[in-house]
Design an enzyme around this catalytic site. Sequence first.
Site, PDB file in Angstrom:
ATOM      1  N   ARG A  58       0.831  -1.217   0.000  1.00 16.25           N
ATOM      2  CA  ARG A  58       0.000   0.000   0.000  1.00 16.25           C
ATOM      3  C   ARG A  58       0.863   1.264   0.000  1.00 16.25           C
ATOM      4  NH1 ARG A  58      -1.975   2.201   4.464  1.00 16.25           N
ATOM      5  NH2 ARG A  58      -1.970   0.231   5.602  1.00 16.25           N
ATOM      6  N   TYR A 110     -16.052  18.151 -16.037  1.00 18.06           N
ATOM      7  CA  TYR A 110     -16.516  16.766 -16.032  1.00 18.06           C
ATOM      8  C   TYR A 110     -17.580  16.561 -14.944  1.00 18.06           C
ATOM      9  CZ  TYR A 110     -16.484  11.718 -15.515  1.00 18.06           C
ATOM     10  OH  TYR A 110     -16.864  10.405 -15.409  1.00 18.06           O
ATOM     11  N   ASP A 190      -7.484  19.977 -14.563  1.00 20.19           N
ATOM     12  CA  ASP A 190      -7.790  18.651 -15.104  1.00 20.19           C
ATOM     13  C   ASP A 190      -7.378  18.681 -16.572  1.00 20.19           C
ATOM     14  OD1 ASP A 190      -8.906  16.409 -16.308  1.00 20.19           O
ATOM     15  OD2 ASP A 190     -10.594  16.339 -14.915  1.00 20.19           O
ATOM     16  N   LYS A 215      -7.939   7.503 -20.408  1.00 20.79           N
ATOM     17  CA  LYS A 215      -8.246   8.021 -21.740  1.00 20.79           C
ATOM     18  C   LYS A 215      -7.011   7.934 -22.655  1.00 20.79           C
ATOM     19  CE  LYS A 215     -12.337   9.264 -20.117  1.00 20.79           C
ATOM     20  NZ  LYS A 215     -12.252   8.998 -18.686  1.00 20.79           N
TER      21      LYS A 215
END
Length: 387
Positions: A58, A110, A190, A215
């Site tokens: 982790r 978004y 972003d 993407k």
Amino acid sequence: MTMHDGEGTVSAWQGATQVVRAGLPPKTAGTPYLPGPVFAAPYHAPGDPSLTPYTYGRFHNPSWTHYEAALAELEGGPCLLFPSGMAATAAVLATMVPPGGTLVMPQECYYTTRVIASQPFDGAWFASQGIRVIMAPTAGDGLLRALEAQGDRGVSLLWLETPTNPGLDVCDIAALAARAHELGALVAVDNTTATPLLQKPLALGADLCVVSDTKAMTGHADLVLGHVAARDPKHHEALRLWRTRMGVIPGPMEAWLAHRSLGTLHVRLMQQCRTALAVAEFLETCEAVTHVRYPGLHTDPSHAIASKQMTAYGSVVSFELPSAHAVERFFAQSQLVYEATSFGGLHTSAERRARWGGDVVSEGFVRMSVGLEDVHDLIADLAVALG
Ligand SMILES: Cc1ncc(COP(=O)(O)O)c(C=O)c1O
């Protein structure tokens, strides 16, 4: 941008070279260029744990390290990988806006980013922290005015998304970042629709850059991933602690696949940009089509600012048909355009955005992601589908 190659020398590499070589370990006989994914929860870690590079899954992972090093070269600042673009977005919003603070963000960014920031739902981070969220339009001077209107109350974070998904509006990152800094606000961008290959928010003055690697970054429509680049080491550390302690960690397989896919980012995306421009120009000639948006079109309202801060204009084109029915007919008649959400991948796809709700778009608004098919085949297919 300078970087070290496998032998420790420093070279100034273009984006095309960076994506192929960035983050690869030094040349060692008998080792692969990019080591395979490392699957480990605990690592051998005797004695003082600070002397061991890897202790627990982790906290860190060698496959993250390689890809993050590659991303850092592209972004111009240290990067952290997250299991999705939304995990990256949530990490920035949660760590950079203090309780009682103010967030200014685009009203058409978004959808899910707007939802987590503004809509109260069970356990909503922002609602429970007393954070004020102010939304303003990306195009024009709406964000600037929203920033300045806060006066003495100040703004903790200015969130930008440019070009926006799905409307493809743009804002001037450098101008907004300069004013935000004068007013004491941090700036996050972003950069998903552009990617750091086409637009470098940190170099334009932003403090933080968020990308959904789901993407174009990875481009094969086969994984979900995100990252954050931070200019200030203390922001990087705050985000790293958030990731480690909240446990929002990416899988090693995804990190490795993303790094493998990064090598073709330049050839993929530059070809997609060329085809997207040809598609946008073709759509402008179609009688049934209105409101074609592509920042690369000289006539597009986004063109001037996009040209100032982007090296090419991306793979997303949007347009409108007269009705939802006309869009259904378009999909039924197209052989090449997949009806699917997401963008940036090698298969051309599109969707009628209003089917989700949440975006202020007409019933016939289509967001199209232009892929890597032959441009003539694609335009011939669109001509039939829109005929
Ligand atoms: C602009 C933008 N930002 C963030 C995200 C979220 O990314 P992910 O789906 O990887 O969580 C998306 C997803 O579509 C997006 O379009």
